[in-house]
Motif scaffolding. Structure first.
Motif, PDB file in Angstrom:
ATOM      1  N   VAL A  71       0.869  -1.168   0.000  1.00  0.00           N
ATOM      2  CA  VAL A  71       0.000   0.000   0.000  1.00  0.00           C
ATOM      3  C   VAL A  71       0.907   1.219   0.000  1.00  0.00           C
ATOM      4  N   ILE A  72       0.701   2.104  -0.955  1.00  0.00           N
ATOM      5  CA  ILE A  72       1.443   3.356  -1.016  1.00  0.00           C
ATOM      6  C   ILE A  72       0.452   4.455  -0.693  1.00  0.00           C
ATOM      7  N   GLU A  73       0.754   5.252   0.316  1.00  0.00           N
ATOM      8  CA  GLU A  73      -0.115   6.359   0.681  1.00  0.00           C
ATOM      9  C   GLU A  73       0.626   7.666   0.442  1.00  0.00           C
ATOM     10  N   ILE A  74      -0.041   8.572  -0.259  1.00  0.00           N
ATOM     11  CA  ILE A  74       0.532   9.870  -0.588  1.00  0.00           C
ATOM     12  C   ILE A  74      -0.481  10.928  -0.185  1.00  0.00           C
ATOM     13  N   VAL A  75      -0.025  11.934   0.571  1.00  0.00           N
ATOM     14  CA  VAL A  75      -0.903  13.000   1.034  1.00  0.00           C
ATOM     15  C   VAL A  75      -0.406  14.336   0.509  1.00  0.00           C
ATOM     16  N   ASP A  76      -1.332  15.129  -0.018  1.00  0.00           N
ATOM     17  CA  ASP A  76      -1.016  16.498  -0.437  1.00  0.00           C
ATOM     18  C   ASP A  76      -2.316  17.198  -0.793  1.00  0.00           C
ATOM     19  N   THR A  77      -2.205  18.356  -1.392  1.00  0.00           N
ATOM     20  CA  THR A  77      -3.397  19.091  -1.818  1.00  0.00           C
ATOM     21  C   THR A  77      -4.074  18.354  -2.968  1.00  0.00           C
ATOM     22  N   GLU A  78      -5.326  18.670  -3.180  1.00  0.00           N
ATOM     23  CA  GLU A  78      -6.077  18.030  -4.257  1.00  0.00           C
ATOM     24  C   GLU A  78      -5.423  18.286  -5.613  1.00  0.00           C
ATOM     25  N   GLU A  79      -4.932  19.498  -5.829  1.00  0.00           N
ATOM     26  CA  GLU A  79      -4.318  19.857  -7.107  1.00  0.00           C
ATOM     27  C   GLU A  79      -3.049  19.054  -7.368  1.00  0.00           C
ATOM     28  N   LYS A  80      -2.201  18.923  -6.345  1.00  0.00           N
ATOM     29  CA  LYS A  80      -0.942  18.199  -6.543  1.00  0.00           C
ATOM     30  C   LYS A  80      -1.181  16.704  -6.724  1.00  0.00           C
ATOM     31  N   ILE A  81      -2.149  16.160  -5.990  1.00  0.00           N
ATOM     32  CA  ILE A  81      -2.488  14.744  -6.166  1.00  0.00           C
ATOM     33  C   ILE A  81      -3.039  14.531  -7.578  1.00  0.00           C
ATOM     34  N   ALA A  82      -3.889  15.443  -8.043  1.00  0.00           N
ATOM     35  CA  ALA A  82      -4.467  15.327  -9.385  1.00  0.00           C
ATOM     36  C   ALA A  82      -3.384  15.331 -10.453  1.00  0.00           C
ATOM     37  N   SER A  83      -2.289  16.039 -10.228  1.00  0.00           N
ATOM     38  CA  SER A  83      -1.209  16.075 -11.219  1.00  0.00           C
ATOM     39  C   SER A  83      -0.468  14.743 -11.318  1.00  0.00           C
ATOM     40  N   LEU A  84      -0.563  13.908 -10.283  1.00  0.00           N
ATOM     41  CA  LEU A  84       0.092  12.601 -10.296  1.00  0.00           C
ATOM     42  C   LEU A  84      -0.769  11.527 -10.967  1.00  0.00           C
ATOM     43  N   LEU A  85      -2.078  11.707 -10.981  1.00  0.00           N
ATOM     44  CA  LEU A  85      -2.989  10.664 -11.474  1.00  0.00           C
ATOM     45  C   LEU A  85      -2.727  10.228 -12.919  1.00  0.00           C
ATOM     46  N   PRO A  86      -2.461  11.133 -13.862  1.00  0.00           N
ATOM     47  CA  PRO A  86      -2.183  10.662 -15.229  1.00  0.00           C
ATOM     48  C   PRO A  86      -0.938   9.775 -15.311  1.00  0.00           C
ATOM     49  N   LEU A  87       0.030  10.012 -14.456  1.00  0.00           N
ATOM     50  CA  LEU A  87       1.234   9.183 -14.436  1.00  0.00           C
ATOM     51  C   LEU A  87       0.924   7.778 -13.920  1.00  0.00           C
ATOM     52  N   LEU A  88      -0.017   7.674 -12.984  1.00  0.00           N
ATOM     53  CA  LEU A  88      -0.408   6.350 -12.474  1.00  0.00           C
ATOM     54  C   LEU A  88      -0.989   5.506 -13.601  1.00  0.00           C
ATOM     55  N   ASP A  89      -1.812   6.126 -14.440  1.00  0.00           N
ATOM     56  CA  ASP A  89      -2.388   5.389 -15.575  1.00  0.00           C
ATOM     57  C   ASP A  89      -1.291   4.814 -16.460  1.00  0.00           C
ATOM     58  N   GLU A  90      -0.252   5.559 -16.653  1.00  0.00           N
ATOM     59  CA  GLU A  90       0.863   5.131 -17.493  1.00  0.00           C
ATOM     60  C   GLU A  90       1.721   4.064 -16.817  1.00  0.00           C
ATOM     61  N   MET A  91       1.941   4.194 -15.519  1.00  0.00           N
ATOM     62  CA  MET A  91       2.888   3.333 -14.818  1.00  0.00           C
ATOM     63  C   MET A  91       2.298   2.012 -14.321  1.00  0.00           C
ATOM     64  N   MET A  92       1.002   1.995 -14.032  1.00  0.00           N
ATOM     65  CA  MET A  92       0.388   0.819 -13.415  1.00  0.00           C
ATOM     66  C   MET A  92      -0.294  -0.080 -14.440  1.00  0.00           C
ATOM     67  N   LYS A  93       0.000  -1.384 -14.373  1.00  0.00           N
ATOM     68  CA  LYS A  93      -0.687  -2.369 -15.212  1.00  0.00           C
ATOM     69  C   LYS A  93      -1.914  -2.910 -14.496  1.00  0.00           C
ATOM     70  N   GLY A  94      -1.846  -2.991 -13.188  1.00  0.00           N
ATOM     71  CA  GLY A  94      -2.942  -3.502 -12.373  1.00  0.00           C
ATOM     72  C   GLY A  94      -2.879  -2.871 -11.006  1.00  0.00           C
ATOM     73  N   GLY A  95      -3.838  -3.217 -10.181  1.00  0.00           N
ATOM     74  CA  GLY A  95      -3.872  -2.674  -8.835  1.00  0.00           C
ATOM     75  C   GLY A  95      -5.134  -1.874  -8.597  1.00  0.00           C
ATOM     76  N   LEU A  96      -5.170  -1.194  -7.468  1.00  0.00           N
ATOM     77  CA  LEU A  96      -6.327  -0.412  -7.060  1.00  0.00           C
ATOM     78  C   LEU A  96      -5.839   0.952  -6.595  1.00  0.00           C
ATOM     79  N   VAL A  97      -6.541   1.989  -7.012  1.00  0.00           N
ATOM     80  CA  VAL A  97      -6.207   3.348  -6.600  1.00  0.00           C
ATOM     81  C   VAL A  97      -7.454   3.960  -5.989  1.00  0.00           C
ATOM     82  N   THR A  98      -7.323   4.515  -4.784  1.00  0.00           N
ATOM     83  CA  THR A  98      -8.440   5.203  -4.148  1.00  0.00           C
ATOM     84  C   THR A  98      -7.998   6.607  -3.768  1.00  0.00           C
TER      85      THR A  98
END
Length: 119
Positions: A71-98
C-alpha cells in the motif's frame, strides 16, 4: 512545506513484484511523488492479501509469496495529487487506486534529524 487542514489521501494497492522500467513500481512511484514535491509518501508491506484475481498472497513460511501486497499512501493538496494521477495510468498495469479527503492534524519535520541521503 505547509499543508492545508483539508487535503487528499491517494492510496495505491499493488503487488511487490510489480515493475516500472525494471525498477520496483512502489519505488518508482515514491520517487516520482518526491520529484513532484508532494508532501509525503509511505509504502506499507502487507503480510496477507488478495485482489481482483482472488489469488492469496501471504508471508507465511509454508506458502512464501514473492508478491506480497503493498500500500502506497501519498498526502497532499487536491491539485498536486491530481497532477500525479495521469502518471499512475501510465505506470500501473494492475492494482487499485483510491482517493479520499482527509483532515491534516499535524505536519512538521523533526528539525533535529538529518535529512536522508539521496537515493
Amino acid at each position: 512545506m505547509h499543508l492545508p487542514h483539508e487535503a487528499m489521501l491517494l492510496r495505491i494497492l499493488i503487488g511487490e513484484s510489480d515493475r516500472w522500467h525494471h525498477q520496483p513500481l512502489y519505488e518508482a512511484l515514491v520517487l516520482k511523488a518526491r520529484e513532484m514535491h508532494l508532501a509525503g509518501a509511505t509504502v506499507l508491506r502487507g503480510p496477507l492479501g488478495y485482489g481482483k484475481s482472488s489469488r492469496l498472497h501471504t508471508a507465511k513460511i509454508l506458502r512464501l509469496s514473492m508478491d506480497l501486497p503493498l500500500v502506497i499512501e501519498i498526502v497532499d493538496t487536491e491539485e498536486k495529487i491530481a497532477s500525479l494521477l495521469p502518471l499512475l495510468d501510465e505506470m500501473m498495469k494492475g492494482g487499485l487506486v483510491t482517493l479520499e479527503k482527509v483532515r491534516v492534524i499535524n505536519y512538521r519535520a523533526d528539525t533535529e534529524v538529518e535529512p536522508p541521503p539521496e537515493i
